[in-house]
Design an enzyme around this catalytic site. Structure first.
Site, PDB file in Angstrom:
ATOM      1  N   GLY A 171       0.802  -1.214   0.000  1.00 26.22           N
ATOM      2  CA  GLY A 171       0.000   0.000   0.000  1.00 26.22           C
ATOM      3  C   GLY A 171       0.836   1.264   0.000  1.00 26.22           C
TER       4      GLY A 171
ATOM      5  CG  ASN B 219      -5.979   3.812   8.753  1.00 32.28           C
ATOM      6  OD1 ASN B 219      -6.301   4.794   8.088  1.00 32.28           O
ATOM      7  ND2 ASN B 219      -5.034   3.865   9.668  1.00 32.28           N
TER       8      ASN B 219
ATOM      9  CD  GLN C 260      -7.287  -0.889   6.736  1.00 28.50           C
ATOM     10  OE1 GLN C 260      -8.007  -1.887   6.875  1.00 28.50           O
ATOM     11  NE2 GLN C 260      -6.074  -0.831   7.270  1.00 28.50           N
TER      12      GLN C 260
ATOM     13  CB  SER D 107      -1.929  -3.371   1.007  1.00 31.13           C
ATOM     14  OG  SER D 107      -0.910  -4.061   1.681  1.00 31.13           O
TER      15      SER D 107
ATOM     16  CG  HIS E 111      -0.337  -6.550   4.947  1.00 31.08           C
ATOM     17  ND1 HIS E 111      -0.547  -6.153   6.244  1.00 31.08           N
ATOM     18  CD2 HIS E 111       0.070  -5.454   4.282  1.00 31.08           C
ATOM     19  CE1 HIS E 111      -0.258  -4.853   6.347  1.00 31.08           C
ATOM     20  NE2 HIS E 111       0.119  -4.410   5.177  1.00 31.08           N
TER      21      HIS E 111
ATOM     22  CB  THR F  53      13.117  -9.761 -10.358  1.00 29.43           C
ATOM     23  OG1 THR F  53      14.261  -9.503 -11.170  1.00 29.43           O
ATOM     24  CG2 THR F  53      12.618 -11.168 -10.599  1.00 29.43           C
TER      25      THR F  53
ATOM     26  CB  CYS G 287       1.982   3.363  10.564  1.00 29.64           C
ATOM     27  SG  CYS G 287       1.669   2.114   9.333  1.00 29.64           S
TER      28      CYS G 287
HETATM   29  N1  PLP Z   1      -3.117   2.965   3.609  1.00 33.57           N
HETATM   30  C1  PLP Z   1      -3.936   2.551   4.581  1.00 33.57           C
HETATM   31  C2  PLP Z   1      -5.298   3.149   4.705  1.00 33.57           C
HETATM   32  C3  PLP Z   1      -3.508   1.568   5.477  1.00 33.57           C
HETATM   33  O1  PLP Z   1      -4.322   1.170   6.459  1.00 33.57           O
HETATM   34  C4  PLP Z   1      -2.215   1.026   5.319  1.00 33.57           C
HETATM   35  C5  PLP Z   1      -1.696   0.006   6.281  1.00 33.57           C
HETATM   36  O2  PLP Z   1      -1.904   0.112   7.467  1.00 33.57           O
HETATM   37  C6  PLP Z   1      -1.408   1.483   4.266  1.00 33.57           C
HETATM   38  C7  PLP Z   1      -1.897   2.450   3.439  1.00 33.57           C
HETATM   39  C8  PLP Z   1      -0.037   0.946   4.057  1.00 33.57           C
HETATM   40  O3  PLP Z   1      -0.071  -0.322   3.440  1.00 33.57           O
HETATM   41  P1  PLP Z   1       1.196  -1.288   3.500  1.00 33.57           P
HETATM   42  O4  PLP Z   1       1.301  -1.776   4.899  1.00 33.57           O
HETATM   43  O5  PLP Z   1       0.875  -2.388   2.530  1.00 33.57           O
HETATM   44  O6  PLP Z   1       2.370  -0.497   3.049  1.00 33.57           O
END
Ligand code: PLP
Length: 393
Positions: free
Chosen positions: A72, A152, A180, A200, A202, A238, A326
């Site tokens: 993401g 998020n 999200q 993303s 995960h 790659t 984060c």
């Molecule tokens: N954007 C949002 C709204 C997110 O919740 C997150 C991850 O917490 C990201 C971006 C970042 O994604 P990634 O962890 O794949 O870099």
């Protein structure tokens, strides 16, 4: 100890079907997707299949509109920078105050180091975008707008389809951070004016370190990562083939089960939320209750610290969070809740519970065995501290 994981907006467990699909691509099918021999071909076929699964999940018109990335954050950075580079004579960015740090820290950097003019649009107490301020910020200098699909921390959904229309009326490009939202709410980019969309793996039971950027056909794109000709020269390096195959499988599973899961997960979230409000009290839900992801409950417990709630839940084997992973541990109140003007007595007490297909009623019941006691104990302690504090003169 029974462990309960309610932090699925931070990351999700990789689905066992995804793991199974990925495994051959570590050792048996190890070729480089760009190689033209048989080892490369079997891998490039799998990458093509994964691209189509992601295309289907977001409703893109063409599979080549999907560019695989490292996740993401990279997709967000790539979109904003491509948007700035694409639009001659336009050098301003419009975004919201509640975006993820993947957007906000890049935009701050562009503002501070490169003098890019940035308009940050506020939200109301429910986390809804101030549409009048948004319209007013757009103009002939706007290069790109970036507005998240789903928040998020609170799960609040922005009306991105109409925000994209408004951006286009002003001649600007439109990016949405849908990290999200993808896999939790229906998305059909082809019926919108969205130019870029980030996702993303995960966050949807896929592996970490892989994601995608949707780039609408015809949109001028200048790559963030330059190198070889991978991804039609839009992302050098790659390909992470096991990761991409995993993302494809996760996307397929999410697409097939989306409607049913939204109902199931939504019912669990509502059960948790209503029990908390009823059995604990003196708390409130933050976010737009009319328009929210089905899996997210952001609850502000008045007069206590969310961090203390989490520490106590963690001791009992229950994982939740105060907000974005984060920013975890920063002790700063959430920028999202601050932007929503959440009252001071509730700001520090926020706890985000985020559910997924892995959760069950037993998880909700377990939380409700533990949480009322935790909150009561912390409130009692807070009360004692207040009573023993010397009066201010
Ligand atoms: N954007 C949002 C709204 C997110 O919740 C997150 C991850 O917490 C990201 C971006 C970042 O994604 P990634 O962890 O794949 O870099």
């Amino acid at each position: 100890m029974t462990r309960v994981y309610l932090d699925n907006n931070a990351t999700t467990r990789v689905d066992s079907r995804v793991v199974e699909k990925m495994l051959p691509y570590f050792a048996d099918a190890f070729g480089n997707a760009s190689s033209t021999h048989l080892f490369g071909e079997e891998v490039s076929t799998a990458v093509r299949e994964a691209r189509r699964s992601v295309q289907a999940l977001v409703g893109a018109a063409h599979d080549h509109e999907i560019v695989f990335t490292s996740g993401g954050t990279e997709s967000d950075n790539a979109a904003i920078l491509a948007g700035l580079a694409a639009t001659e004579g336009r050098d301003e960015i419009v975004t919201s105050a509640v975006e993820h740090p993947a957007i906000l820290s890049l935009i701050e950097h562009l503002r501070d180091k490169q003098g890019v003019k940035v308009h940050v649009i506020g939200v109301d107490e429910h986390g809804r975008l101030d549409i009048d301020a948004y319209r007013a910020a757009l103009g002939p200098k706007t290069a790109i707008v970036s507005m998240m699909w789903a928040n998020n921390e609170t799960g609040t959904l922005f009306p991105v389809a109409s925000l994209a229309e408004i951006a286009h009326e002003a001649g600007a490009l439109f990016h949405t951070d849908a990290v999200q939202a993808v896999g939790k709410t229906p998305i059909d980019v082809k019926s919108t004016k969205i130019d870029f969309l980030s996702l993303s793996a995960h966050k949807l039971h896929g592996p970490k370190g892989v994601g995608a950027l949707y780039v609408r056909k015809g949109t001028k794109f200048s790559p963030l990562i330059r190198g070889g000709h991978q991804e039609r020269t839009r992302r050098g390096g790659t390909e992470n083939t096991p990761g991409i195959v995993g993302l494809g499988m996760a996307a397929e599973i999410a697409r097939v089960g989306l409607d049913e899961e939204a109902v199931q997960i939504g019912a669990l979230r509502d059960r948790l939320e209503s029990r908390i409000l009823k059995e604990i009290g003196h708390c409130r839900v933050s976010g737009d209750l009319e328009s929210r992801l089905p899996n997210t409950a952001n609850i502000a417990f008045f007069d206590i610290e969310g961090e203390a709630v989490l520490t106590n839940l963690n001791r009992a084997g229950i994982a939740a969070s105060t907000g974005s992973a984060c920013t975890a541990g920063s002790n700063e109140p959430s920028h999202v809740l601050k932007a929503m003007n959440v009252p001071a007595q509730a700001l520090q007490g926020a706890v985000r519970f985020s559910l997924s297909r892995d959760n069950s009623e037993a998880d909700v019941d377990r939380v409700m065995e533990v949480l009322p006691g935790v909150v009561a104990k912390l409130r009692e302690m807070a009360q004692t501290v207040t009573e023993t504090q010397p009066a201010l003169t």
